[in-house]
Design a protein around this motif. Structure first.
Motif, mmCIF file in Angstrom:
data_model
loop_
_atom_site.group_PDB
_atom_site.id
_atom_site.type_symbol
_atom_site.label_atom_id
_atom_site.label_comp_id
_atom_site.label_asym_id
_atom_site.label_seq_id
_atom_site.Cartn_x
_atom_site.Cartn_y
_atom_site.Cartn_z
ATOM 1 N N ASP A 167 0.843 -1.194 0.000
ATOM 2 C CA ASP A 167 0.000 0.000 0.000
ATOM 3 C C ASP A 167 0.886 1.255 0.000
ATOM 4 O O ASP A 167 2.097 1.186 0.235
ATOM 5 C CB ASP A 167 -1.000 -0.009 1.154
ATOM 6 C CG ASP A 167 -0.337 0.123 2.503
ATOM 7 O OD1 ASP A 167 0.499 1.025 2.662
ATOM 8 O OD2 ASP A 167 -0.652 -0.686 3.393
ATOM 9 N N ALA A 168 0.258 2.406 -0.270
ATOM 10 C CA ALA A 168 1.020 3.619 -0.577
ATOM 11 C C ALA A 168 2.000 4.017 0.540
ATOM 12 O O ALA A 168 3.155 4.342 0.263
ATOM 13 C CB ALA A 168 0.076 4.759 -0.889
ATOM 14 N N ASN A 169 1.568 3.951 1.801
ATOM 15 C CA ASN A 169 2.449 4.373 2.899
ATOM 16 C C ASN A 169 3.668 3.478 3.012
ATOM 17 O O ASN A 169 4.792 3.935 3.175
ATOM 18 C CB ASN A 169 1.701 4.346 4.234
ATOM 19 C CG ASN A 169 0.730 5.499 4.307
ATOM 20 O OD1 ASN A 169 0.928 6.521 3.648
ATOM 21 N ND2 ASN A 169 -0.326 5.315 5.079
ATOM 22 N N LEU A 170 3.396 2.183 2.912
ATOM 23 C CA LEU A 170 4.465 1.201 3.018
ATOM 24 C C LEU A 170 5.430 1.358 1.848
ATOM 25 O O LEU A 170 6.649 1.216 1.996
ATOM 26 C CB LEU A 170 3.833 -0.191 2.994
ATOM 27 C CG LEU A 170 4.685 -1.328 3.488
ATOM 28 C CD1 LEU A 170 5.235 -1.008 4.866
ATOM 29 C CD2 LEU A 170 3.833 -2.587 3.573
ATOM 30 N N ARG A 171 4.878 1.678 0.700
ATOM 31 C CA ARG A 171 5.698 1.845 -0.499
ATOM 32 C C ARG A 171 6.739 2.945 -0.262
ATOM 33 O O ARG A 171 7.907 2.766 -0.554
ATOM 34 C CB ARG A 171 4.785 2.231 -1.669
ATOM 35 C CG ARG A 171 5.278 1.696 -2.971
ATOM 36 C CD ARG A 171 4.320 2.006 -4.085
ATOM 37 N NE ARG A 171 3.032 1.380 -3.914
ATOM 38 C CZ ARG A 171 1.894 1.892 -4.369
ATOM 39 N NH1 ARG A 171 1.888 3.037 -5.003
ATOM 40 N NH2 ARG A 171 0.764 1.252 -4.181
ATOM 41 N N ASN A 172 6.305 4.055 0.315
ATOM 42 C CA ASN A 172 7.237 5.152 0.570
ATOM 43 C C ASN A 172 8.344 4.716 1.517
ATOM 44 O O ASN A 172 9.504 5.051 1.335
ATOM 45 C CB ASN A 172 6.507 6.359 1.177
ATOM 46 C CG ASN A 172 5.622 7.013 0.136
ATOM 47 O OD1 ASN A 172 5.815 6.782 -1.048
ATOM 48 N ND2 ASN A 172 4.661 7.795 0.570
ATOM 49 N N ARG A 173 7.960 3.964 2.559
ATOM 50 C CA ARG A 173 8.962 3.525 3.522
ATOM 51 C C ARG A 173 9.952 2.553 2.885
ATOM 52 O O ARG A 173 11.151 2.625 3.086
ATOM 53 C CB ARG A 173 8.269 2.861 4.713
ATOM 54 C CG ARG A 173 8.408 3.710 5.933
ATOM 55 C CD ARG A 173 7.969 3.104 7.234
ATOM 56 N NE ARG A 173 7.871 1.684 7.332
ATOM 57 C CZ ARG A 173 6.762 1.042 7.716
ATOM 58 N NH1 ARG A 173 5.661 1.723 7.978
ATOM 59 N NH2 ARG A 173 6.749 -0.265 7.847
ATOM 60 N N CYS A 175 10.772 2.367 -0.172
ATOM 61 C CA CYS A 175 11.660 3.094 -1.095
ATOM 62 C C CYS A 175 12.953 3.450 -0.376
ATOM 63 O O CYS A 175 14.050 3.166 -0.848
ATOM 64 C CB CYS A 175 11.014 4.401 -1.558
ATOM 65 S SG CYS A 175 9.870 4.208 -2.901
ATOM 66 N N ASP A 176 12.807 4.089 0.781
ATOM 67 C CA ASP A 176 13.987 4.492 1.553
ATOM 68 C C ASP A 176 14.819 3.279 1.951
ATOM 69 O O ASP A 176 16.041 3.287 1.884
ATOM 70 C CB ASP A 176 13.567 5.226 2.843
ATOM 71 C CG ASP A 176 12.891 6.534 2.530
ATOM 72 O OD1 ASP A 176 13.099 7.034 1.407
ATOM 73 O OD2 ASP A 176 12.154 7.051 3.390
ATOM 74 N N GLU A 198 8.072 6.729 -8.732
ATOM 75 C CA GLU A 198 8.913 5.692 -8.124
ATOM 76 C C GLU A 198 10.272 5.625 -8.832
ATOM 77 O O GLU A 198 11.320 5.567 -8.183
ATOM 78 C CB GLU A 198 8.187 4.357 -8.241
ATOM 79 C CG GLU A 198 8.783 3.246 -7.428
ATOM 80 C CD GLU A 198 7.904 2.003 -7.516
ATOM 81 O OE1 GLU A 198 6.677 2.112 -7.286
ATOM 82 O OE2 GLU A 198 8.435 0.930 -7.835
#
Ligand SMILES: Nc1ncnc2c1ncn2[C@@H]1O[C@H](COP(=O)(O)OP(=O)(O)OP(=O)(O)O)[C@@H](O)[C@H]1O
Length: 357
Positions: A167-173, A175-176, A198
């Motif tokens: 999901d979107a929030n997890l995706r951002n994390r 990424c880092d 991305e």
């Protein structure tokens, strides 16, 4: 360094990749950006050895890979759906690759345990080894899949839409985290995605795949600010393309005559690319001095939090986007259905010769 030269892959009549050239340097994070059907998965499958090219060469550090079985290539592959074994624990999943590899298999239970634990620690899953795969979250599954690949110490890691199932929030994390893990390991990652954001966020370098070829491979800032051709520009949401024919020192487009930044032969087809943050909007009779402009009808707006997008239609139906930043708003109040002047500094426009394909 991974080097693909003149790689072609056909499926019957379909040409998935055509005469493709790409270099993935050592110790780099490269994103591979392409629309659906562009050939991204095919490219990864060829590099990994699940398929062979019809023509061309693939080499890693000077050594030919094509013709070599996948398990002899020292290439890691992280699948979009993670492809974990559901009946094994997290630890067993990570050990699996080490235990059953053809060369350098590890049979010593103590070493297996230690190396798998090290890999789990690297991806931030210390203490999760005993859990079943059904007892961890999507982001954790992603990390197990990565640990299972990294434990075999591959020379390069291929990631096929690795964030797609999150999901979107997890995706951002993630990424880092993916970037941080790669920096610790110093192996190259080749990360396939259909998402421009991305690709630009992740990649030190972004390669754009369009119609089976790499149309540009560049640093993310360079790609974003200076796409080299319309195919690359089309993959970047920020760029609006207007096509036309050179005539009397200008480009005759459906939106009007736009000045050319360099002379073109009369009648030559060309496209002008305008970035959405470099377009201003004014009433038709109030275009600021020194700015080129064309007319378009305001259709609607879209609020995205810190930014707002305004959509206009050029007379040929082309959709033109203009972005506004809420911290520094610069667009006037817009009325749906009304025509406005969209203006820009002539030096900001990119000019590409040739018709759109
Ligand atoms: N096994 C196959 N048989 C026939 N055609 C195929 C096969 N695999 C891929 N293709 C075709 O090759 C082209 C590239 O497919 P590929 O799966 O590499 O694209 P992609 O960029 O990964 O797309 P997506 O983002 O939708 O997964 C498509 O036109 C696809 O239909």
């Amino acid at each position: 360094m991974l080097n693909l030269s003149g790689v072609t892959r056909r499926y019957g009549e379909t040409v998935a990749l055509e005469d493709l050239n790409l270099i993935v340097p050592d110790d780099t994070y490269m994103s591979l950006l392409g629309a659906s059907g562009a050939g991204k998965t095919t490219l990864l499958r060829l590099i990994a050895g699940f398929e062979e090219p019809n023509a061309g060469q693939i080499s890693l550090n000077g050594e030919r890979l094509d013709g070599k079985a996948p398990h002899r290539r020292d290439i890691g592959f992280v699948f979009q759906n993670f492809a974990l074994f559901p009946h094994l624990t997290v630890q067993e999943n990570v050990e699996f690759g080490l235990k059953y590899r053809e060369t350098g298999a590890c049979a010593d239970p103590k070493e297996l345990t230690e190396r798998a634990a090290d890999a789990l620690q690297l991806v931030g899953l210390d203490g999760f080894g005993h859990r079943g795969v059904g007892e961890i979250s999507g982001g954790q599954k992603q990390r197990v899949a990565l640990a299972r690949t990294l434990v075999t110490e591959p020379r390069i890691v291929l990631l096929d839409e690795p964030l797609g199932a999150l999901d979107a929030n997890l995706r951002n994390r993630m990424c880092d985290e993916l970037r941080a893990i790669r920096e610790r390991l110093r192996v190259s990652f080749l990360h396939v995605t259909g998402s421009e954001t991305e690709a630009l966020t992740m990649g030190d370098t972004v390669a754009v795949l369009s119609d089976g070829r790499i149309v540009q491979a560049d640093g993310s800032t360079e790609l974003f600010t200076r796409p080299h051709n319309p195919a690359a520009a089309r993959h970047l949401n920020a760029w609006n393309l207007l096509e036309g024919t050179a005539w009397a020192g200008a480009l005759d487009t459906s939106a009007g005559m736009l000045p050319l930044s360099r002379p073109l032969a009369e009648g030559a087809a060309a496209q002008i690319a305008l970035r959405f943050d470099q377009l201003g909007v004014s009433d038709l009779d109030a275009v600021p001095g020194g700015r080129s402009h064309f007319t378009a009808r305001y259709v609607t707006g879209e609020f995205n939090g810190p930014t707002a997008l305004s959509f206009f239609r050029a007379p040929d139906g082309a959709l033109i986007q203009v972005v506004d930043h809420l911290g520094d708003p610069r667009l006037p109040e817009l009325t749906e259905g009304r025509s406005y002047a969209l203006h820009y500094a002539p030096g900001d426009a990119l000019l590409f010769e040739g018709a759109s394909t």
